[in-house]
Scaffold this motif. Structure first.
Motif, PDB file in Angstrom:
ATOM      1  N   VAL A 157      24.467 105.330  -5.557  1.00  0.00           N
ATOM      2  CA  VAL A 157      25.501 105.472  -4.498  1.00  0.00           C
ATOM      3  C   VAL A 157      24.798 105.101  -3.096  1.00  0.00           C
ATOM      4  CG1 VAL A 157      27.452 106.526  -3.332  1.00  0.00           C
ATOM      5  CG2 VAL A 157      27.105 106.844  -5.762  1.00  0.00           C
ATOM      6  N   LEU A 158      25.276 104.156  -2.561  1.00  0.00           N
ATOM      7  CA  LEU A 158      25.160 103.757  -1.042  1.00  0.00           C
ATOM      8  C   LEU A 158      26.082 104.079   0.038  1.00  0.00           C
ATOM      9  CD1 LEU A 158      23.244 100.323  -1.733  1.00  0.00           C
ATOM     10  CD2 LEU A 158      22.210 102.511  -1.837  1.00  0.00           C
ATOM     11  N   VAL A 159      25.695 104.370   1.087  1.00  0.00           N
ATOM     12  CA  VAL A 159      26.810 104.329   2.293  1.00  0.00           C
ATOM     13  C   VAL A 159      26.650 103.325   3.285  1.00  0.00           C
ATOM     14  CG1 VAL A 159      27.788 106.015   3.751  1.00  0.00           C
ATOM     15  CG2 VAL A 159      26.847 106.941   1.652  1.00  0.00           C
ATOM     16  N   ASP A 160      27.524 102.599   3.532  1.00  0.00           N
ATOM     17  CA  ASP A 160      27.632 101.384   4.326  1.00  0.00           C
ATOM     18  C   ASP A 160      26.170 100.581   4.172  1.00  0.00           C
ATOM     19  OD1 ASP A 160      29.679 101.925   5.555  1.00  0.00           O
ATOM     20  OD2 ASP A 160      28.992 103.058   7.368  1.00  0.00           O
ATOM     21  N   GLY A 161      26.009 100.414   2.787  1.00  0.00           N
ATOM     22  CA  GLY A 161      24.837  99.595   2.553  1.00  0.00           C
ATOM     23  C   GLY A 161      23.365 100.164   2.649  1.00  0.00           C
ATOM     24  N   GLN A 162      23.237 101.586   3.028  1.00  0.00           N
ATOM     25  CA  GLN A 162      22.176 102.201   3.162  1.00  0.00           C
ATOM     26  C   GLN A 162      21.822 103.252   2.118  1.00  0.00           C
ATOM     27  OE1 GLN A 162      19.912 101.278   5.666  1.00  0.00           O
ATOM     28  NE2 GLN A 162      21.364  99.585   5.908  1.00  0.00           N
ATOM     29  N   ALA A 163      20.803 103.510   1.731  1.00  0.00           N
ATOM     30  CA  ALA A 163      20.521 104.864   0.860  1.00  0.00           C
ATOM     31  C   ALA A 163      21.090 106.003   1.617  1.00  0.00           C
ATOM     32  CB  ALA A 163      19.030 104.805   0.524  1.00  0.00           C
ATOM     33  N   ALA A 164      21.519 106.928   1.062  1.00  0.00           N
ATOM     34  CA  ALA A 164      21.825 108.172   1.741  1.00  0.00           C
ATOM     35  C   ALA A 164      21.268 109.478   1.146  1.00  0.00           C
ATOM     36  CB  ALA A 164      23.402 108.361   1.888  1.00  0.00           C
ATOM     37  N   GLU A 165      20.971 110.703   2.038  1.00  0.00           N
ATOM     38  CA  GLU A 165      20.631 111.692   1.417  1.00  0.00           C
ATOM     39  C   GLU A 165      21.658 112.390   0.560  1.00  0.00           C
ATOM     40  OE1 GLU A 165      19.395 114.244   4.667  1.00  0.00           O
ATOM     41  OE2 GLU A 165      17.374 114.115   4.196  1.00  0.00           O
ATOM     42  N   SER A 166      22.707 112.120   1.042  1.00  0.00           N
ATOM     43  CA  SER A 166      24.081 112.765   0.200  1.00  0.00           C
ATOM     44  C   SER A 166      25.319 112.255   0.655  1.00  0.00           C
ATOM     45  CB  SER A 166      23.820 114.451   0.502  1.00  0.00           C
ATOM     46  OG  SER A 166      24.326 114.610   1.583  1.00  0.00           O
ATOM     47  N   LEU A 167      26.436 112.666   0.239  1.00  0.00           N
ATOM     48  CA  LEU A 167      27.491 111.977   0.650  1.00  0.00           C
ATOM     49  C   LEU A 167      27.975 112.911   1.793  1.00  0.00           C
ATOM     50  CD1 LEU A 167      29.976 111.582  -2.364  1.00  0.00           C
ATOM     51  CD2 LEU A 167      28.846 109.745  -0.981  1.00  0.00           C
ATOM     52  N   ARG A 168      28.035 114.469   1.785  1.00  0.00           N
ATOM     53  CA  ARG A 168      28.391 115.197   2.949  1.00  0.00           C
ATOM     54  C   ARG A 168      27.414 116.230   2.912  1.00  0.00           C
ATOM     55  NH1 ARG A 168      34.044 114.858   4.257  1.00  0.00           N
ATOM     56  NH2 ARG A 168      33.480 116.591   5.889  1.00  0.00           N
ATOM     57  N   GLY A 169      26.190 116.057   2.506  1.00  0.00           N
ATOM     58  CA  GLY A 169      25.297 117.168   2.615  1.00  0.00           C
ATOM     59  C   GLY A 169      25.114 117.804   1.414  1.00  0.00           C
ATOM     60  N   HIS A 170      25.355 117.586   0.260  1.00  0.00           N
ATOM     61  CA  HIS A 170      25.206 118.492  -0.928  1.00  0.00           C
ATOM     62  C   HIS A 170      24.095 117.472  -1.978  1.00  0.00           C
ATOM     63  CE1 HIS A 170      28.590 119.893   1.304  1.00  0.00           C
ATOM     64  NE2 HIS A 170      27.943 120.886   1.249  1.00  0.00           N
ATOM     65  N   VAL A 171      25.090 117.044  -2.806  1.00  0.00           N
ATOM     66  CA  VAL A 171      24.367 116.366  -4.060  1.00  0.00           C
ATOM     67  C   VAL A 171      23.509 115.271  -3.655  1.00  0.00           C
ATOM     68  CG1 VAL A 171      24.729 115.016  -6.010  1.00  0.00           C
ATOM     69  CG2 VAL A 171      26.278 116.618  -5.198  1.00  0.00           C
ATOM     70  N   ASP A 172      22.094 115.328  -4.072  1.00  0.00           N
ATOM     71  CA  ASP A 172      21.092 114.380  -3.892  1.00  0.00           C
ATOM     72  C   ASP A 172      21.505 112.902  -4.446  1.00  0.00           C
ATOM     73  OD1 ASP A 172      18.773 112.812  -3.523  1.00  0.00           O
ATOM     74  OD2 ASP A 172      17.530 114.514  -4.548  1.00  0.00           O
ATOM     75  N   LEU A 173      21.434 111.974  -3.469  1.00  0.00           N
ATOM     76  CA  LEU A 173      21.868 110.563  -3.713  1.00  0.00           C
ATOM     77  C   LEU A 173      20.631 109.758  -3.799  1.00  0.00           C
ATOM     78  CD1 LEU A 173      25.273 109.680  -1.899  1.00  0.00           C
ATOM     79  CD2 LEU A 173      24.870 110.627  -4.373  1.00  0.00           C
ATOM     80  N   LEU A 174      19.546 110.060  -3.343  1.00  0.00           N
ATOM     81  CA  LEU A 174      18.375 109.324  -3.209  1.00  0.00           C
ATOM     82  C   LEU A 174      18.092 108.614  -4.507  1.00  0.00           C
ATOM     83  CD1 LEU A 174      16.471 111.065  -0.397  1.00  0.00           C
ATOM     84  CD2 LEU A 174      17.811 109.090  -0.218  1.00  0.00           C
ATOM     85  N   ASP A 175      18.129 109.341  -5.756  1.00  0.00           N
ATOM     86  CA  ASP A 175      17.866 108.400  -6.883  1.00  0.00           C
ATOM     87  C   ASP A 175      19.193 108.235  -7.553  1.00  0.00           C
ATOM     88  OD1 ASP A 175      15.027 108.748  -7.076  1.00  0.00           O
ATOM     89  OD2 ASP A 175      15.176 110.765  -7.412  1.00  0.00           O
ATOM     90  N   PRO A 176      19.251 107.300  -8.583  1.00  0.00           N
ATOM     91  CA  PRO A 176      20.475 107.116  -9.303  1.00  0.00           C
ATOM     92  C   PRO A 176      21.068 108.430 -10.035  1.00  0.00           C
ATOM     93  CG  PRO A 176      18.920 105.281  -9.681  1.00  0.00           C
ATOM     94  CD  PRO A 176      18.336 106.567  -9.049  1.00  0.00           C
TER      95      PRO A 176
END
Lengths: 225, 187
Positions: free
Chosen positions: B162-181
């Motif tokens: 998951v990307l946010v605005d085309g960029q890698a993100a730490e999380s959506l809203r400060g919780h689940v880790d999104l840096l890996d698939p």
């Protein structure tokens, strides 16, 4: 805590100039969100403000029980997850407890949820380093979670849930993220806005953390069994 | 009089370039507009339909429920993935009272990519992320429904980045880790 203070703490630790003044165990309280990230917001409630107030209530309670306490932030400032992790790794507290308020799409969801790092990542050779770091403390984190679950009366088959949270990436200390009540449930939200109920939550947090970081009180000599 | 080289811009050309640069600088200094959401047609309506299964949070109890839908079986699997994602973001229908939404209102995606090796990349606009309620449980619900639905309905997908605005993100809203698939076993 501002960036300068964090940097100074890290440098003091690294240079050996600073050492704990006593054997009191160190607890790192982490009020979630902050700054532009207000967290969950509902009907005048703002998570970032609530958890900061809560951390300030827990701090004296834990100190009175015999622990030293640090906060990752002591104002309404933005702090990335990685900055929180860096601070925890520099301070090496006996426990890090991250304070949050939950929200859900399900209108009936309510109650306290406890999240700790996953235990399995450390056993996998291909696991990323961050998983191995957090996984090394998975068992201790689970115990911390169980202490908090007992204090909050969280039961069921999975009182403590393992989850891949951003806060656990690269974290080298035992940790638990506590989601206190659901701001999306009207009764939970009313509780979060009630001062005496919030103080009760602070007491439960202090009890649960103290049960993990402090030795049980010695029995009085001659106490009957 | 100095001869003007063909490769050298004229004074008028240089002025035009300067003006263009100033206009560009002015545009960049303003608050960036949110990225446009993809609105290209995903199907012609002539394709056969196929059943897909969407996963939503249960509205009555803890856990999740599956609901059946139909999408057009386009040749492009990316177009199928986008149809599935649009249906998921639109939420449960009126005759599905046991299901709750897993995205906030007006949810949209910027783009979906498939790498052909099991990875789906879903790029979300920050407006969609900010419309979510926040909280670990809501974030888990969104991401679990996303990963489970795409994994179940698109055979080529087993991981979701998951990307946010085309960029890698730490999380959506400060919780689940999104840096890996994300994979299903993460939940």
């Amino acid at each position: 805590m501002n960036a300068l203070a964090r940097c100074a703490a890290a440098l003091a630790l690294a240079s050996g100039l600073w050492a704990p003044a006593s054997a009191r165990p160190l607890v790192l309280l982490d009020p979630g969100h902050g700054g532009p990230d207000g967290g969950v917001q509902a009907a005048g409630f703002r998570e970032a403000d609530f958890v900061l107030d809560l951390a300030r209530r827990v701090e004296p309670l834990l100190k009175a029980r015999g622990a030293d306490v640090r906060l990752t932030r002591d104002s309404d400032e933005a702090l990335s997850l990685s900055a929180r992790v860096d601070l925890a790794n520099a301070l090496q507290p006996l426990a890090m407890v991250s304070l949050h308020v939950n929200a859900a799409f399900q209108p009936l969801a309510r109650g306290t949820r406890l999240f700790v790092p996953a235990e399995t990542a450390v056993d996998l050779p291909e696991a990323p380093l961050w998983g191995q770091a957090a996984g090394m403390h998975a068992a201790a984190s689970h115990t911390l979670g169980l202490c908090l679950a007992k204090a909050f009366g969280v039961g069921g088959p999975r009182p403590v849930q393992s989850l891949k949270l951003g806060l656990f990436r690269g974290l080298g200390v035992p940790a638990c993220l506590v989601e206190l009540e659901f701001a999306t449930h009207p009764e939970d939200l009313a509780l979060l806005k009630n001062d005496s109920q919030v103080q009760a939550l602070a007491e439960k947090l202090a009890d649960g953390i103290a049960a993990y970081v402090l030795p049980p009180p010695a029995e009085a000599p001659g106490a009957a069994h | 009089m100095r001869p003007i080289s063909a490769a050298r811009p004229s004074r008028r050309g240089a002025l035009a370039a300067l003006m263009a640069g100033l206009v560009l600088l002015g545009a960049c200094s303003r608050t960036a507009a949110p990225p446009a959401v993809t609105r290209l047609p995903l199907y012609t309506g002539q394709e056969p339909k196929r059943k897909v299964v969407l996963t939503f949070p249960s509205s009555q109890q803890a856990g999740f429920i599956n609901v059946d839908r139909e999408i057009y079986a386009t040749v492009s699997m990316v177009a199928q993935a986008k149809q599935v994602l649009l249906a998921l973001m639109a939420g449960p229908q009126a005759d599905e009272p046991g299901a709750a939404a897993c995205f906030g209102p007006q949810a949209a995606f910027l783009e979906v990519y498939l790498d052909g090796k099991g990875l789906a990349v879903v790029d979300l606009p920050s407006a969609t992320v900010q419309a979510m309620p926040g909280g670990t449980s809501a974030e888990v619900a969104t991401l679990y429904c996303l990963v489970r639905t795409l994994s179940a309905d698109i055979p080529q997908v087993s991981r979701v980045q998951v990307l946010v605005d085309g960029q890698a993100a730490e999380s959506l809203r400060g919780h689940v880790d999104l840096l890996d698939p994300l994979v299903l076993s993460d939940f």
